[in-house]
Design a protein around this motif. Structure first.
Motif, PDB file in Angstrom:
ATOM      1  N   PRO A 295      51.850  33.445  51.398  1.00 23.98           N
ATOM      2  CA  PRO A 295      52.855  32.970  52.357  1.00 23.98           C
ATOM      3  C   PRO A 295      52.979  33.856  53.593  1.00 23.98           C
ATOM      4  O   PRO A 295      53.324  33.364  54.676  1.00 23.98           O
ATOM      5  CB  PRO A 295      54.152  32.966  51.537  1.00 23.98           C
ATOM      6  CG  PRO A 295      53.708  32.808  50.114  1.00 23.98           C
ATOM      7  CD  PRO A 295      52.446  33.610  50.046  1.00 23.98           C
ATOM      8  N   GLU A 296      52.671  35.144  53.435  1.00 25.24           N
ATOM      9  CA  GLU A 296      52.709  36.039  54.597  1.00 25.24           C
ATOM     10  C   GLU A 296      51.550  35.753  55.550  1.00 25.24           C
ATOM     11  O   GLU A 296      51.681  35.888  56.767  1.00 25.24           O
ATOM     12  CB  GLU A 296      52.661  37.499  54.131  1.00 25.24           C
ATOM     13  CG  GLU A 296      53.910  37.954  53.393  1.00 25.24           C
ATOM     14  CD  GLU A 296      55.143  37.883  54.277  1.00 25.24           C
ATOM     15  OE1 GLU A 296      55.045  38.239  55.470  1.00 25.24           O
ATOM     16  OE2 GLU A 296      56.202  37.454  53.784  1.00 25.24           O
ATOM     17  N   VAL A 297      50.424  35.355  55.008  1.00 23.56           N
ATOM     18  CA  VAL A 297      49.287  34.972  55.850  1.00 23.56           C
ATOM     19  C   VAL A 297      49.633  33.705  56.627  1.00 23.56           C
ATOM     20  O   VAL A 297      49.359  33.592  57.829  1.00 23.56           O
ATOM     21  CB  VAL A 297      48.019  34.762  54.992  1.00 23.56           C
ATOM     22  CG1 VAL A 297      46.843  34.324  55.864  1.00 23.56           C
ATOM     23  CG2 VAL A 297      47.671  36.036  54.233  1.00 23.56           C
ATOM     24  N   VAL A 298      50.273  32.767  55.952  1.00 18.40           N
ATOM     25  CA  VAL A 298      50.720  31.539  56.618  1.00 18.40           C
ATOM     26  C   VAL A 298      51.718  31.869  57.717  1.00 18.40           C
ATOM     27  O   VAL A 298      51.671  31.291  58.815  1.00 18.40           O
ATOM     28  CB  VAL A 298      51.341  30.566  55.594  1.00 18.40           C
ATOM     29  CG1 VAL A 298      51.957  29.356  56.299  1.00 18.40           C
ATOM     30  CG2 VAL A 298      50.299  30.109  54.589  1.00 18.40           C
ATOM     31  N   ARG A 299      52.599  32.805  57.439  1.00 20.00           N
ATOM     32  CA  ARG A 299      53.583  33.204  58.449  1.00 20.00           C
ATOM     33  C   ARG A 299      52.895  33.770  59.687  1.00 20.00           C
ATOM     34  O   ARG A 299      53.290  33.485  60.825  1.00 20.00           O
ATOM     35  CB  ARG A 299      54.558  34.226  57.855  1.00 20.00           C
ATOM     36  CG  ARG A 299      55.658  34.667  58.827  1.00 20.00           C
ATOM     37  CD  ARG A 299      56.650  35.609  58.179  1.00 20.00           C
ATOM     38  NE  ARG A 299      57.445  34.931  57.183  1.00 20.00           N
ATOM     39  CZ  ARG A 299      57.382  35.141  55.879  1.00 20.00           C
ATOM     40  NH1 ARG A 299      56.522  36.041  55.411  1.00 20.00           N
ATOM     41  NH2 ARG A 299      58.138  34.486  55.041  1.00 20.00           N
ATOM     42  N   GLN A 300      51.863  34.592  59.493  1.00 14.48           N
ATOM     43  CA  GLN A 300      51.120  35.143  60.625  1.00 14.48           C
ATOM     44  C   GLN A 300      50.537  34.026  61.485  1.00 14.48           C
ATOM     45  O   GLN A 300      50.641  34.055  62.720  1.00 14.48           O
ATOM     46  CB  GLN A 300      49.995  36.055  60.119  1.00 14.48           C
ATOM     47  CG  GLN A 300      49.130  36.648  61.236  1.00 14.48           C
ATOM     48  CD  GLN A 300      47.873  37.335  60.708  1.00 14.48           C
ATOM     49  OE1 GLN A 300      47.564  37.267  59.517  1.00 14.48           O
ATOM     50  NE2 GLN A 300      47.144  38.002  61.592  1.00 14.48           N
ATOM     51  N   PHE A 301      49.951  33.037  60.830  1.00 12.71           N
ATOM     52  CA  PHE A 301      49.370  31.908  61.557  1.00 12.71           C
ATOM     53  C   PHE A 301      50.457  31.118  62.290  1.00 12.71           C
ATOM     54  O   PHE A 301      50.274  30.698  63.445  1.00 12.71           O
ATOM     55  CB  PHE A 301      48.601  31.006  60.595  1.00 12.71           C
ATOM     56  CG  PHE A 301      48.005  29.781  61.231  1.00 12.71           C
ATOM     57  CD1 PHE A 301      46.838  29.854  61.965  1.00 12.71           C
ATOM     58  CD2 PHE A 301      48.638  28.542  61.107  1.00 12.71           C
ATOM     59  CE1 PHE A 301      46.294  28.716  62.562  1.00 12.71           C
ATOM     60  CE2 PHE A 301      48.107  27.410  61.688  1.00 12.71           C
ATOM     61  CZ  PHE A 301      46.937  27.496  62.427  1.00 12.71           C
ATOM     62  N   SER A 302      51.576  30.890  61.624  1.00 13.43           N
ATOM     63  CA  SER A 302      52.644  30.080  62.222  1.00 13.43           C
ATOM     64  C   SER A 302      53.264  30.742  63.445  1.00 13.43           C
ATOM     65  O   SER A 302      53.832  30.055  64.305  1.00 13.43           O
ATOM     66  CB  SER A 302      53.729  29.794  61.181  1.00 13.43           C
ATOM     67  OG  SER A 302      54.457  30.966  60.854  1.00 13.43           O
ATOM     68  N   ARG A 303      53.177  32.051  63.543  1.00 14.64           N
ATOM     69  CA  ARG A 303      53.737  32.785  64.683  1.00 14.64           C
ATOM     70  C   ARG A 303      52.751  32.904  65.841  1.00 14.64           C
ATOM     71  O   ARG A 303      52.991  33.645  66.784  1.00 14.64           O
ATOM     72  CB  ARG A 303      54.156  34.186  64.230  1.00 14.64           C
ATOM     73  CG  ARG A 303      55.358  34.221  63.289  1.00 14.64           C
ATOM     74  CD  ARG A 303      55.594  35.635  62.783  1.00 14.64           C
ATOM     75  NE  ARG A 303      56.804  35.734  61.973  1.00 14.64           N
ATOM     76  CZ  ARG A 303      57.142  36.795  61.261  1.00 14.64           C
ATOM     77  NH1 ARG A 303      56.312  37.859  61.222  1.00 14.64           N
ATOM     78  NH2 ARG A 303      58.255  36.812  60.556  1.00 14.64           N
ATOM     79  N   ARG A 304      51.658  32.191  65.746  1.00 17.70           N
ATOM     80  CA  ARG A 304      50.599  32.238  66.766  1.00 17.70           C
ATOM     81  C   ARG A 304      50.006  33.635  66.882  1.00 17.70           C
ATOM     82  O   ARG A 304      49.515  34.021  67.934  1.00 17.70           O
ATOM     83  CB  ARG A 304      51.138  31.777  68.134  1.00 17.70           C
ATOM     84  CG  ARG A 304      51.598  30.335  68.155  1.00 17.70           C
ATOM     85  CD  ARG A 304      52.066  29.894  69.526  1.00 17.70           C
ATOM     86  NE  ARG A 304      51.013  30.012  70.536  1.00 17.70           N
ATOM     87  CZ  ARG A 304      51.171  29.695  71.814  1.00 17.70           C
ATOM     88  NH1 ARG A 304      52.342  29.243  72.241  1.00 17.70           N
ATOM     89  NH2 ARG A 304      50.166  29.829  72.661  1.00 17.70           N
ATOM     90  N   GLU A 305      50.031  34.378  65.793  1.00 18.60           N
ATOM     91  CA  GLU A 305      49.450  35.715  65.767  1.00 18.60           C
ATOM     92  C   GLU A 305      47.990  35.675  65.328  1.00 18.60           C
ATOM     93  O   GLU A 305      47.321  36.707  65.308  1.00 18.60           O
ATOM     94  CB  GLU A 305      50.260  36.615  64.820  1.00 18.60           C
ATOM     95  CG  GLU A 305      51.687  36.867  65.305  1.00 18.60           C
ATOM     96  CD  GLU A 305      52.534  37.584  64.270  1.00 18.60           C
ATOM     97  OE1 GLU A 305      51.999  37.911  63.184  1.00 18.60           O
ATOM     98  OE2 GLU A 305      53.723  37.818  64.538  1.00 18.60           O
ATOM     99  N   ALA A 306      47.516  34.506  64.974  1.00 12.75           N
ATOM    100  CA  ALA A 306      46.104  34.299  64.626  1.00 12.75           C
ATOM    101  C   ALA A 306      45.746  32.872  64.999  1.00 12.75           C
ATOM    102  O   ALA A 306      46.564  31.953  64.872  1.00 12.75           O
ATOM    103  CB  ALA A 306      45.861  34.546  63.139  1.00 12.75           C
ATOM    104  N   ALA A 307      44.530  32.675  65.448  1.00  9.19           N
ATOM    105  CA  ALA A 307      44.125  31.358  65.940  1.00  9.19           C
ATOM    106  C   ALA A 307      43.737  30.401  64.822  1.00  9.19           C
ATOM    107  O   ALA A 307      43.907  29.184  64.960  1.00  9.19           O
ATOM    108  CB  ALA A 307      42.952  31.513  66.896  1.00  9.19           C
ATOM    109  N   MET A 308      43.213  30.931  63.724  1.00  9.01           N
ATOM    110  CA  MET A 308      42.711  30.083  62.640  1.00  9.01           C
ATOM    111  C   MET A 308      43.102  30.663  61.289  1.00  9.01           C
ATOM    112  O   MET A 308      43.502  31.826  61.181  1.00  9.01           O
ATOM    113  CB  MET A 308      41.182  29.962  62.726  1.00  9.01           C
ATOM    114  CG  MET A 308      40.659  29.287  63.971  1.00  9.01           C
ATOM    115  SD  MET A 308      38.816  29.262  64.037  1.00  9.01           S
ATOM    116  CE  MET A 308      38.452  31.000  64.377  1.00  9.01           C
TER     117      MET A 308
END
Length: 478
Positions: A295-308
Motif C-alpha cells: 500500500p505504501e508503493v501505491v501511495r507513492q504512485f498516487s502522489r505522482r512521485e513515480a510515473a509507473m
C-alpha cells in the motif's frame, strides 16, 4: 501486561493433543503433518504480541451465544487488511448476514499472506483451526493432503460449478478429484499502471515493449521523475522478476522455470536476460528503494512521485481510495511484452472440517461465494475479475475487461504466479524468492551465480518430488 514488542511463546507441544475428527490420515499424511509441525516451529518461531492479539477470541465471544447462533458463526482467517481489501471482506460479511450467517473476522496483516500463514499453522497445531481460511494456489492441495479441509463436492455438483467455472479454476480448487475450496476472484499480476498527467507532460506513450519501457524510464529519470514505484520487499521484488521472465519467454518457458523447476531453465539465456533486466530496473530507482508494504508503493504512485507501477490489479481499488480515477488520473495496461498473457493469482477460501458441526453453514457460505451477485460485487471492490465464464463484462472497468478477456483465452496464455503460490509448493516458492531477493540486493552477485544457485535448488526440489529418502514430496496434486 506484556509489552507489544515482546515475543509470545506459542504452545507448540499442544499439537500432540490435536485430534482431527476427519477421516484418519494415512501414514503419508501423518508424516506430512509432522513436517508441518517442524516447519511451523522453524518458520513461525514466536509471534509478536501484535500478531498474537489478533488470534480470534472465539471462546469468549461465543460463551453466551445460543448453540444455533454459534453454528451459524464462522471464523474467517485472511490477510485482506488494506483499506480497499477491508471493503471487499466487509461486503462478503454483509452478504453472509443476509443469509443468516455471521462472519467472525480474523484478519492478519502481512503482504502476500506471510503473517496469516504463520498464524494458521500455529492454530492448527494447537487444535484451534478456524472454520474458514484464505488458502490459495498449490497450498490448497498441501492442506487438503493432510485431510484437514472439508470436501464440498455436493455443493459444487448441485450448483453445477463445472458448468460455469474456467477450467483453470476447476483444477485449482480440486485435490484427488474432490472440491476443497470456493473460488472468489482472479487477479492479474502483470498489470502496468501509468500516470496520465506525467506521460502527457513529457509527451510519452505508454510502453508496450521492453525497449519502449527502457526508453520511457530513462526520459523520466532525466526529468527528475522516478520511473517506477517499487519496494525492495522480497515478495515484491520476486513479483517484478516473474513479470520479466514472462515478458522474455512467454508462458511455456515460465512454467518450465517456476512450475516444473527445470534446472536447464535456470541456466537458460532467457533467465539470464530477466536477471539482467531486474538489475537495470533497480538502477533506475536505486535512490528510492526501501522495504515498504505494497500500500505504501501505491501511495507513492498516487502522489505522482513515480510515473509507473507494476503490480497486481488489487492496486486499483487502493488507488480509488486515494482519489485517483481510472482512465482519467491513471490508466492500466500490461507489463512490457506481456500484453498477450495473463499472470494470475486466484483468491480462494477453504473450509476446515473440524468436527463437522459447522458443515451446513460452511456449505451455505461456499454456495454464496460463487453466486453471480457476490462475484460481481466482491471483484469490483477487490480489483479482480469473476471466476465465472458467464460474467457480465458490462459491469467491469477497462482493466477488468482486458484481464477477464485474456484469461478466458485459456491455458496457452495463462501463467501461474510464483509469488502468489499458484506455481509451486510453499517451501520451493520461499527458496526461489529468497534467491531472487539475494541477487537483487547484492550488486556484486552476477546473473550466472544466481542461476547456479537456482539450478542447485531445482535439482534438490526434483529429488524431493521423486521421493528421495528424507525429501518432501512437493507435487501432491497427483
Amino acid at each position: 501486561m506484556i509489552a507489544s514488542t515482546e515475543k509470545v511463546a506459542l504452545p507448540w507441544l499442544d499439537w500432540l493433543r490435536f485430534r482431527s475428527t476427519t477421516r484418519r490420515a494415512p501414514p503419508a499424511k501423518a508424516w506430512s503433518f509432522g513436517l508441518l509441525a517442524a516447519a511451523c516451529a522453524f518458520n513461525c518461531g514466536a509471534l509478536t504480541m501484535a500478531q498474537a492479539t489478533q488470534l480470534p477470541q472465539q471462546a469468549t465471544a461465543t460463551g453466551t451465544a445460543s448453540p444455533a447462533a454459534s453454528l451459524n458463526t464462522l471464523q474467517v482467517l485472511h490477510w485482506w487488511t488494506s483499506s480497499s481489501e477491508r471493503k471487499a471482506a466487509n461486503a462478503l460479511a454483509a452478504r453472509m448476514a443476509d443469509e443468516g450467517l455471521e462472519w467472525k473476522d480474523a484478519a492478519i496483516p502481512g503482504g502476500a499472506g506471510l503473517g496469516a500463514g504463520k498464524v494458521l499453522k500455529s492454530r492448527v497445531l494447537a487444535g484451534d483451526a478456524p472454520e474458514v481460511t484464505q488458502i490459495i494456489g498449490v497450498s490448497v492441495a498441501e492442506w487438503a493432503e493432510l485431510g484437514l479441509l472439508l470436501e464440498i463436492d455436493n455443493v459444487a455438483s448441485a450448483g453445477n460449478w463445472n458448468g460455469f467455472l474456467f477450467p483453470t479454476i476447476q483444477a485449482l480448487i480440486q485435490h484427488r478429484k474432490h472440491v476443497v475450496a470456493a473460488p472468489l476472484g482472479i487477479h492479474r499480476v502483470n498489470t502496468l499502471y501509468y500516470n496520465r498527467a506525467l506521460f502527457a507532460q513529457l509527451k510519452l506513450a505508454p510502453p508496450q515493449t521492453w525497449a519502449e519501457f527502457q526508453n520511457v524510464a530513462l526520459k523520466f529519470k532525466a526529468a527528475g521523475i522516478v520511473p517506477l514505484a517499487q519496494s525492495s520487499e522480497a515478495w515484491q521484488v520476486a513479483a517484478l522478476f516473474e513479470n520479466l521472465v514472462l515478458a522474455e519467454s512467454g508462458p511455456e518457458f515460465y512454467r518450465d522455470l517456476f512450475v516444473r523447476r527445470n534446472p536447464a531453465a535456470a541456466i537458460d539465456r532467457r533467465t539470464t536476460e530477466a536477471l539482467e533486466r531486474l538489475r537495470v530496473v533497480k538502477g533506475w530507482i536505486s535512490g528510492q528503494l526501501d522495504e515498504r508494504p505494497w500500500p505504501e508503493v501505491v501511495r507513492q504512485f498516487s502522489r505522482r512521485e513515480a510515473a509507473m507501477m507494476i503490480m497486481g490489479d488489487w492496486a486499483k481499488p487502493e488507488l480509488a481510495e486515494r482519489g485517483m480515477a481510472l482512465d482519467d488520473d491513471y490508466a492500466c495496461g500490461t507489463a512490457p511484452d506481456t500484453g498477450k498473457y495473463h499472470l494470475y493469482s486466484v483468491d480462494t477460501l477453504t473450509m476446515f472440517a473440524g468436527d463437522y458441526r459447522h458443515m451446513a453453514s460452511q456449505e451455505k457460505m461456499a454456495r454464496l461465494l460463487v453466486s453471480s451477485p457476490v462475484q460481481a460485487e466482491y471483484n469490483a471492490l477487490k480489483g479482480a475479475v469473476p471466476v465465472r465464464r458467464d460474467a457480465d463484462l458490462s459491469k467491469m472497468d477497462s482493466c477488468a475487461r482486458a484481464s477477464w478477456t485474456t484469461f478466458a483465452q485459456g491455458a496457452a496464455v495463462q501463467a501461474p504466479s510464483l509469488v502468489h503460490r499458484m506455481a509451486t509448493d510453499e517451501a520451493s516458492r520461499d527458496a526461489i524468492i529468497a534467491e531472487i531477493h539475494r541477487y537483487f540486493l547484492d550488486d556484486r552477485s552476477t546473473p550466472a551465480e544466481a542461476q547456479r544457485r537456482l539450478g542447485a535448488l531445482f535439482r534438490l526440489f526434483n529429488l524431493r518430488s521423486q521421493g528421495a529418502p528424507g525429501a518432501q514430496d512437493t507435487d501432491r496434486r497427483r
